[in-house]
Design a protein around this motif. Structure first.
Motif, PDB file in Angstrom:
ATOM      1  N   THR A  44       0.814  -1.208   0.000  1.00  0.00           N
ATOM      2  CA  THR A  44       0.000   0.000   0.000  1.00  0.00           C
ATOM      3  C   THR A  44       0.849   1.260   0.000  1.00  0.00           C
ATOM      4  O   THR A  44       0.513   2.247  -0.648  1.00  0.00           O
ATOM      5  N   THR A  45       1.969   1.238   0.731  1.00  0.00           N
ATOM      6  CA  THR A  45       2.812   2.430   0.875  1.00  0.00           C
ATOM      7  C   THR A  45       3.840   2.600  -0.241  1.00  0.00           C
ATOM      8  O   THR A  45       4.674   3.494  -0.171  1.00  0.00           O
ATOM      9  N   CYS A  46       3.782   1.777  -1.260  1.00  0.00           N
ATOM     10  CA  CYS A  46       4.761   1.792  -2.356  1.00  0.00           C
ATOM     11  C   CYS A  46       4.250   2.664  -3.504  1.00  0.00           C
ATOM     12  O   CYS A  46       3.316   2.285  -4.206  1.00  0.00           O
ATOM     13  N   GLY A  47       4.879   3.827  -3.691  1.00  0.00           N
ATOM     14  CA  GLY A  47       4.492   4.730  -4.770  1.00  0.00           C
ATOM     15  C   GLY A  47       4.576   4.105  -6.154  1.00  0.00           C
ATOM     16  O   GLY A  47       3.619   4.188  -6.931  1.00  0.00           O
ATOM     17  N   ARG A  66      -1.594  -8.353  -5.613  1.00  0.00           N
ATOM     18  CA  ARG A  66      -1.313  -9.133  -4.409  1.00  0.00           C
ATOM     19  C   ARG A  66      -0.491  -8.296  -3.441  1.00  0.00           C
ATOM     20  O   ARG A  66       0.700  -8.096  -3.639  1.00  0.00           O
ATOM     21  N   ASP A  67      -1.152  -7.801  -2.402  1.00  0.00           N
ATOM     22  CA  ASP A  67      -0.500  -6.970  -1.390  1.00  0.00           C
ATOM     23  C   ASP A  67       0.274  -7.865  -0.431  1.00  0.00           C
ATOM     24  O   ASP A  67      -0.317  -8.634   0.333  1.00  0.00           O
ATOM     25  N   ILE A  68       1.597  -7.744  -0.456  1.00  0.00           N
ATOM     26  CA  ILE A  68       2.450  -8.637   0.338  1.00  0.00           C
ATOM     27  C   ILE A  68       2.387  -8.349   1.827  1.00  0.00           C
ATOM     28  O   ILE A  68       2.808  -9.176   2.635  1.00  0.00           O
ATOM     29  N   ARG A  69       1.861  -7.197   2.220  1.00  0.00           N
ATOM     30  CA  ARG A  69       1.743  -6.851   3.643  1.00  0.00           C
ATOM     31  C   ARG A  69       0.447  -7.363   4.246  1.00  0.00           C
ATOM     32  O   ARG A  69       0.316  -7.429   5.470  1.00  0.00           O
ATOM     33  N   LYS A  70      -0.491  -7.736   3.398  1.00  0.00           N
ATOM     34  CA  LYS A  70      -1.782  -8.222   3.894  1.00  0.00           C
ATOM     35  C   LYS A  70      -1.905  -9.732   3.826  1.00  0.00           C
ATOM     36  O   LYS A  70      -2.866 -10.296   4.346  1.00  0.00           O
ATOM     37  N   ASN A  71      -0.942 -10.396   3.178  1.00  0.00           N
ATOM     38  CA  ASN A  71      -1.034 -11.842   2.988  1.00  0.00           C
ATOM     39  C   ASN A  71       0.382 -12.431   2.998  1.00  0.00           C
ATOM     40  O   ASN A  71       1.166 -12.173   2.081  1.00  0.00           O
ATOM     41  N   GLU A  72       0.679 -13.211   4.009  1.00  0.00           N
ATOM     42  CA  GLU A  72       2.021 -13.809   4.162  1.00  0.00           C
ATOM     43  C   GLU A  72       2.378 -14.703   2.970  1.00  0.00           C
ATOM     44  O   GLU A  72       3.536 -14.745   2.545  1.00  0.00           O
ATOM     45  N   PHE A  75       3.669 -12.582   0.260  1.00  0.00           N
ATOM     46  CA  PHE A  75       5.016 -12.138   0.606  1.00  0.00           C
ATOM     47  C   PHE A  75       6.027 -13.224   0.231  1.00  0.00           C
ATOM     48  O   PHE A  75       7.048 -12.940  -0.412  1.00  0.00           O
ATOM     49  N   GLN A  76       5.742 -14.469   0.591  1.00  0.00           N
ATOM     50  CA  GLN A  76       6.642 -15.580   0.277  1.00  0.00           C
ATOM     51  C   GLN A  76       6.757 -15.804  -1.229  1.00  0.00           C
ATOM     52  O   GLN A  76       7.846 -16.093  -1.738  1.00  0.00           O
ATOM     53  N   GLU A  77       5.643 -15.670  -1.945  1.00  0.00           N
ATOM     54  CA  GLU A  77       5.682 -15.806  -3.406  1.00  0.00           C
ATOM     55  C   GLU A  77       6.623 -14.759  -4.009  1.00  0.00           C
ATOM     56  O   GLU A  77       7.422 -15.072  -4.897  1.00  0.00           O
ATOM     57  N   ALA A  78       6.515 -13.517  -3.533  1.00  0.00           N
ATOM     58  CA  ALA A  78       7.364 -12.446  -4.047  1.00  0.00           C
ATOM     59  C   ALA A  78       8.835 -12.737  -3.749  1.00  0.00           C
ATOM     60  O   ALA A  78       9.700 -12.538  -4.610  1.00  0.00           O
ATOM     61  N   MET A  85      12.341  -5.651  -3.584  1.00  0.00           N
ATOM     62  CA  MET A  85      11.545  -4.431  -3.546  1.00  0.00           C
ATOM     63  C   MET A  85      10.232  -4.704  -4.273  1.00  0.00           C
ATOM     64  O   MET A  85      10.080  -5.739  -4.914  1.00  0.00           O
ATOM     65  N   THR A  86       9.309  -3.775  -4.154  1.00  0.00           N
ATOM     66  CA  THR A  86       8.066  -3.874  -4.906  1.00  0.00           C
ATOM     67  C   THR A  86       7.965  -2.663  -5.825  1.00  0.00           C
ATOM     68  O   THR A  86       8.627  -1.660  -5.561  1.00  0.00           O
ATOM     69  N   PRO A  87       7.213  -2.765  -6.893  1.00  0.00           N
ATOM     70  CA  PRO A  87       6.419  -3.903  -7.305  1.00  0.00           C
ATOM     71  C   PRO A  87       7.269  -4.994  -7.969  1.00  0.00           C
ATOM     72  O   PRO A  87       8.353  -4.720  -8.482  1.00  0.00           O
ATOM     73  N   VAL A  88       6.732  -6.190  -7.925  1.00  0.00           N
ATOM     74  CA  VAL A  88       7.257  -7.313  -8.692  1.00  0.00           C
ATOM     75  C   VAL A  88       6.107  -7.772  -9.575  1.00  0.00           C
ATOM     76  O   VAL A  88       5.014  -8.033  -9.076  1.00  0.00           O
ATOM     77  N   THR A  89       6.354  -7.834 -10.863  1.00  0.00           N
ATOM     78  CA  THR A  89       5.311  -8.219 -11.809  1.00  0.00           C
ATOM     79  C   THR A  89       5.667  -9.568 -12.402  1.00  0.00           C
ATOM     80  O   THR A  89       6.767  -9.756 -12.916  1.00  0.00           O
TER      81      THR A  89
END
Length: 116
Positions: A44-47, A66-72, A75-78, A85-89
Motif C-alpha cells: 500500500t505504501t509503495c508509490g 497481491r499486497d504482500i503486507r496483507k497476505n504472508e 510475501f513468500q511468493e514475491a 523491492m516492490t512492485p514485482v510483476t
C-alpha cells in the motif's frame, strides 16, 4: 457496496474488505491475441506500485493485485521470485513463458505483453 466474492464488471470481484480485485485472461491488446496472466506484488505504501497499477488500468491490462503486507503467502511468493523491492510483476504467457519484472518498468512490461 456489494458482498465479498461478488463480480465487479467482467474482470473483477470484491474482497472481504470491499477492495476490487482484478484477474487476467488476455493482454488487453487485441482480441485473438495470446491469453496471459499478470500478477503484481505490491504494498500500500509503495508509490511505484500505485503508479504501475494505474498504468496497467489505463492501458486496459487486467491484473491481479497481491499486497504482500496483507497476505504472508503473497510475501513468500514475491521472495521466491527474487523480490528485494516492490512492485514485482509476474507475467505468464499462453505459451508457458514466464517473465518476472522487478520495479515498475513500462518498457519491460510492454515487451513482455507484446505491446507496441
Amino acid at each position: 457496496m456489494g458482498q465479498a466474492g461478488q463480480s465487479v464488471g467482467a474482470r473483477g470481484f470484491l474482497s472481504e474488505k470491499g477492495e476490487i480485485l482484478l484477474w487476467s485472461t488476455t493482454s488487453g491488446k487485441e482480441e485473438g491475441k495470446m491469453a496471459q496472466n499478470v500478477i503484481v506484488y505490491t504494498q500500500t505504501t509503495c508509490g511505484p506500485c500505485q503508479e504501475e497499477k494505474m498504468w496497467l488500468t489505463q492501458h486496459n491490462i487486467p491484473f491481479e493485485d497481491r499486497d504482500i503486507r496483507k497476505n504472508e503467502a503473497y510475501f513468500q511468493e514475491a521472495i521466491n521470485l527474487g523480490a528485494s523491492m516492490t512492485p514485482v510483476t509476474w507475467i505468464k504467457k499462453e505459451n508457458g513463458e514466464e517473465v518476472v519484472i522487478h520495479g515498475f518498468d513500462k518498457e519491460q512490461i510492454k515487451k513482455a505483453l507484446d505491446l507496441s
